[in-house]
Design a protein around this motif. Structure first.
Motif, mmCIF file in Angstrom:
data_model
loop_
_atom_site.group_PDB
_atom_site.id
_atom_site.type_symbol
_atom_site.label_atom_id
_atom_site.label_comp_id
_atom_site.label_asym_id
_atom_site.label_seq_id
_atom_site.Cartn_x
_atom_site.Cartn_y
_atom_site.Cartn_z
ATOM 1 N N SER A 119 0.821 -1.212 0.000
ATOM 2 C CA SER A 119 0.000 0.000 0.000
ATOM 3 C C SER A 119 0.855 1.261 0.000
ATOM 4 N N THR A 120 0.301 2.288 -0.574
ATOM 5 C CA THR A 120 0.894 3.623 -0.532
ATOM 6 C C THR A 120 -0.087 4.552 0.171
ATOM 7 N N THR A 121 0.337 5.112 1.281
ATOM 8 C CA THR A 121 -0.489 6.072 2.015
ATOM 9 C C THR A 121 0.226 7.409 2.026
ATOM 10 N N MET A 122 -0.468 8.435 1.551
ATOM 11 C CA MET A 122 0.114 9.775 1.487
ATOM 12 C C MET A 122 -0.821 10.745 2.198
ATOM 13 N N LEU A 123 -0.245 11.639 2.992
ATOM 14 C CA LEU A 123 -1.037 12.559 3.787
ATOM 15 C C LEU A 123 -0.582 14.000 3.586
ATOM 16 N N TYR A 124 -1.551 14.874 3.470
ATOM 17 C CA TYR A 124 -1.304 16.300 3.602
ATOM 18 C C TYR A 124 -1.784 16.700 4.986
ATOM 19 N N SER A 141 -2.588 19.470 -4.960
ATOM 20 C CA SER A 141 -2.375 19.113 -6.362
ATOM 21 C C SER A 141 -1.276 18.062 -6.490
ATOM 22 N N ARG A 142 -0.225 18.235 -5.716
ATOM 23 C CA ARG A 142 0.866 17.259 -5.749
ATOM 24 C C ARG A 142 0.414 15.917 -5.169
ATOM 25 N N LEU A 143 -0.411 15.958 -4.133
ATOM 26 C CA LEU A 143 -0.971 14.733 -3.562
ATOM 27 C C LEU A 143 -1.738 13.947 -4.623
ATOM 28 N N GLU A 144 -2.539 14.651 -5.404
ATOM 29 C CA GLU A 144 -3.295 14.011 -6.483
ATOM 30 C C GLU A 144 -2.351 13.379 -7.512
ATOM 31 N N ALA A 145 -1.333 14.122 -7.908
ATOM 32 C CA ALA A 145 -0.407 13.618 -8.928
ATOM 33 C C ALA A 145 0.312 12.361 -8.443
ATOM 34 N N LEU A 146 0.744 12.366 -7.195
ATOM 35 C CA LEU A 146 1.429 11.197 -6.650
ATOM 36 C C LEU A 146 0.477 10.008 -6.532
ATOM 37 N N ALA A 147 -0.785 10.273 -6.196
ATOM 38 C CA ALA A 147 -1.767 9.196 -6.108
ATOM 39 C C ALA A 147 -2.005 8.576 -7.483
#
Length: 281
Positions: free
Chosen positions: A153-158, A209-215
């Motif tokens: 899994s990849t979990t990214m947080l802002y 925006s960067r969160l979206e791109a990485l997702a």
């Protein structure tokens, strides 16, 4: 039911989802000021956000070994021959430790799985375990499915600020960001079970925006499909906007958006938006 599945309330499984997947959820405790609440029973994420904004102390407490043992024994009484217990990162909480202690006293074999994740990533892992069980998998296959889901899994947080992670001691290597310029908006991820820095962006808009791109990158790297979910704490409009744009880019009608549970919310603070991607293998 030959193999039963247990998880904890940080997995962000709603009652309907847990019932449908036949997953037993053991709740954490949340302490607001001097009052103790049970996650999923009598405390909401809104209560957490309001308390944090008012500088009221908020803490969390893992389930006790007795809590887990009671759940295990009930499942055994209901006919489970084995149990797979799927939990958030042991580096972020003592929940797994309680489950392991209880497993040693259980009347049926219990396999405890550290997903090395938090939030809906743990829920995806538990759900993956349920599907392998429903397909006839034994306890080993069920546990392996949960473990692999967590590891991949990849979990990214802002987050608006690292202050809440700092207070709860969950900041890990991201502590290096504390004291940075106030204008910096950190993007974080989970690596080896700890919250670590991913990138630093100057504004909230650019961070989301960067969160979206990485997702999108994480989804496109999944050759056999993926599960994806968006979570937030007291930031529904931003999370909905992220989910809508992601859905359009990924060619989906919509993506689920959930408010993060009270226990995790206590550590990430209001304003958090996260995206989790779990490959289907």
């Amino acid at each position: 039911m030959s193999v039963a599945i247990v998880t904890d309330s940080t997995a962000s499984l709603g009652p309907d989802d847990a019932e449908r997947e036949r997953i037993t959820v053991v709740p954490l405790q949340v302490v607001i000021g001097a009052d103790v609440y049970t996650e999923g029973v009598d405390v909401t994420s809104d209560m957490i956000a309001e308390a944090l904004a008012a500088f009221v102390p908020v803490n969390t407490s893992r389930p006790t070994p007795d809590d887990f043992l009671a759940a295990y024994e009930q499942l055994a009484a209901d006919g489970a021959a084995a149990i797979v217990s799927v939990h958030l990162s042991a580096k972020m909480s003592g929940t797994l430790d309680s489950a392991v202690l209880a497993s040693k006293q259980a009347s049926v074999p219990v396999t405890c799985v550290d997903t090395m994740q938090v939030g809906i990533a743990t829920g995806f892992a538990a759900g993956r375990a349920a599907r392998v069980r429903d397909a006839g998998g034994d306890a080993l296959a069920v546990a392996d499915a949960a473990r692999m889901a967590g590891e991949s899994s990849t979990t990214m947080l802002y987050v608006d600020t690292l202050e809440y992670l700092k207070r709860g001691g969950r900041v890990g290597a991201a502590a290096a960001l504390i004291g940075s310029a106030l204008a910096v908006k950190p993007l974080l991820t989970l690596r080896d079970g700890l919250v670590v820095p991913l990138e630093r962006v100057r504004t909230t808009a650019k961070a989301l925006s960067r969160l979206e791109a990485l997702a999108v990158e994480a989804c496109e790297a999944c050759s056999d499909g993926y599960d994806v979910g968006v979570q937030h704490l007291a930031n529904e409009s931003a999370a909905d906007a992220v989910a809508q744009r992601l859905a359009t880019t990924l060619g989906r009608d919509a993506l689920d958006v959930d408010e993060v549970g009270a226990a995790i919310g206590a550590h990430v603070g209001p304003g958090m938006v996260s995206v989790t991607v779990t490959p289907r293998e």
